[in-house]
Write a protein that holds these residues in place. Structure first.
Motif, PDB file in Angstrom:
ATOM      1  N   HIS A   1       0.813  -1.215   0.000  1.00  0.00           N
ATOM      2  CA  HIS A   1       0.000   0.000   0.000  1.00  0.00           C
ATOM      3  C   HIS A   1       0.850   1.271   0.000  1.00  0.00           C
ATOM      4  CE1 HIS A   1      -3.622   2.311   0.530  1.00  0.00           C
ATOM      5  NE2 HIS A   1      -3.117   2.904   1.587  1.00  0.00           N
ATOM      6  N   TYR A   2       1.935   1.246   0.746  1.00  0.00           N
ATOM      7  CA  TYR A   2       2.804   2.420   0.845  1.00  0.00           C
ATOM      8  C   TYR A   2       4.094   2.239   0.044  1.00  0.00           C
ATOM      9  CZ  TYR A   2      -0.204   4.238   4.538  1.00  0.00           C
ATOM     10  OH  TYR A   2      -1.271   4.732   5.242  1.00  0.00           O
ATOM     11  N   ALA A   3       4.022   1.494  -1.065  1.00  0.00           N
ATOM     12  CA  ALA A   3       5.213   1.216  -1.885  1.00  0.00           C
ATOM     13  C   ALA A   3       5.921   2.497  -2.326  1.00  0.00           C
ATOM     14  CB  ALA A   3       4.827   0.379  -3.098  1.00  0.00           C
ATOM     15  N   HIS A   4       5.159   3.565  -2.531  1.00  0.00           N
ATOM     16  CA  HIS A   4       5.731   4.833  -2.992  1.00  0.00           C
ATOM     17  C   HIS A   4       6.627   5.505  -1.947  1.00  0.00           C
ATOM     18  CE1 HIS A   4       1.984   5.794  -0.955  1.00  0.00           C
ATOM     19  NE2 HIS A   4       2.411   7.034  -0.803  1.00  0.00           N
ATOM     20  N   VAL A   5       6.552   5.061  -0.687  1.00  0.00           N
ATOM     21  CA  VAL A   5       7.417   5.626   0.360  1.00  0.00           C
ATOM     22  C   VAL A   5       8.104   4.545   1.200  1.00  0.00           C
ATOM     23  CG1 VAL A   5       6.167   7.816   0.561  1.00  0.00           C
ATOM     24  CG2 VAL A   5       5.517   5.875   2.016  1.00  0.00           C
ATOM     25  N   ALA A   6       7.962   3.287   0.817  1.00  0.00           N
ATOM     26  CA  ALA A   6       8.495   2.178   1.629  1.00  0.00           C
ATOM     27  C   ALA A   6      10.013   2.219   1.766  1.00  0.00           C
ATOM     28  CB  ALA A   6       8.048   0.834   1.061  1.00  0.00           C
ATOM     29  N   ASP A   7      10.702   2.913   0.874  1.00  0.00           N
ATOM     30  CA  ASP A   7      12.162   2.996   0.972  1.00  0.00           C
ATOM     31  C   ASP A   7      12.632   4.256   1.707  1.00  0.00           C
ATOM     32  OD1 ASP A   7      11.344   4.781  -0.996  1.00  0.00           O
ATOM     33  OD2 ASP A   7      13.045   4.362  -2.317  1.00  0.00           O
ATOM     34  N   LYS A   8      11.713   5.049   2.203  1.00  0.00           N
ATOM     35  CA  LYS A   8      12.052   6.293   2.909  1.00  0.00           C
ATOM     36  C   LYS A   8      12.382   6.003   4.373  1.00  0.00           C
ATOM     37  CE  LYS A   8      10.885   8.918  -0.615  1.00  0.00           C
ATOM     38  NZ  LYS A   8      11.874   9.400  -1.510  1.00  0.00           N
ATOM     39  N   PRO A   9      13.223   6.829   4.985  1.00  0.00           N
ATOM     40  CA  PRO A   9      13.612   6.589   6.376  1.00  0.00           C
ATOM     41  C   PRO A   9      12.451   6.639   7.371  1.00  0.00           C
ATOM     42  CG  PRO A   9      14.804   8.489   5.456  1.00  0.00           C
ATOM     43  CD  PRO A   9      13.903   7.957   4.390  1.00  0.00           C
TER      44      PRO A   9
END
Length: 139
Positions: free
Chosen positions: A48-56
Motif C-alpha cells: 500500500h505504501y510502496a511509494h514511500v516504503a524505501d524512505k527513512p
C-alpha cells in the motif's frame, strides 16, 4: 459512479470517531459498498505504501498503521475522490480547518484519522488490494 477507498486509521479507532466520520461521508451522499475490520500486515502495508516504503520514515508509518485493527471501506458517489479529500482536509491535520474531519479529529501528518485514495485510478487499485470482488456491493 466513482469509487474510493478509505481506511479508518488507528487513531480514529482508538478515539472512537468511526461513526462520526462515516456519518459525514453518508451525509455527503456517498454509499458504503464494502466495509470490514482488518489488521494490516507488514506485507500489505509495504504494498500500500510502496511509494514511500524505501524512505527513512516508513518504519514509523508501518508501526502506527499496524498498531491496532483498522476499518477499510469502499465508498461510491459522484466525484467522490475529490469530495472525500475535501471533507478530510489537508494531510497534515495541523493545517486542516475546523469543520474538516482532520481539523476536528486529527493530530498531525500521520495521526490524521483517515487515509483516502488520491485519484480514481488509485481508488480502483486500493479497493482491489483490500477487498475481494465478492466483498463489494452495488446499491
Amino acid at each position: 459512479m466513482q469509487k474510493t477507498l478509505v481506511i479508518f486509521k488507528p487513531d480514529c479507532m482508538a478515539q472512537r470517531h468511526v461513526g462520526d466520520v462515516l456519518s459525514r461521508f453518508e451525509h455527503a451522499g456517498f454509499s458504503v459498498i464494502g466495509c470490514k475490520m482488518i489488521r494490516l500486515t507488514s506485507a500489505l502495508l509495504r504494498d500500500h505504501y510502496a511509494h514511500v516504503a524505501d524512505k527513512p520514515f516508513y518504519p514509523e508509518i508501518e508501526n502506527f498503521m499496524s498498531s491496532r485493527p483498522v476499518i477499510v471501506a469502499a465508498l461510491a458517489g459522484e466525484g467522490i475522490v475529490q469530495k472525500v479529500r475535501d471533507l478530510l482536509g489537508p494531510t497534515d491535520s495541523r493545517k486542516a480547518a475546523k469543520g474538516t474531519i482532520r481539523g476536528d479529529f486529527g493530530t498531525d501528518m500521520m495521526v490524521n484519522v483517515v487515509h483516502a485514495s488520491d485519484s480514481e485510478e488509485n481508488g480502483k487499485t486500493e479497493i482491489a488490494r483490500f477487498f475481494k470482488a465478492d466483498e463489494i456491493f452495488a446499491e
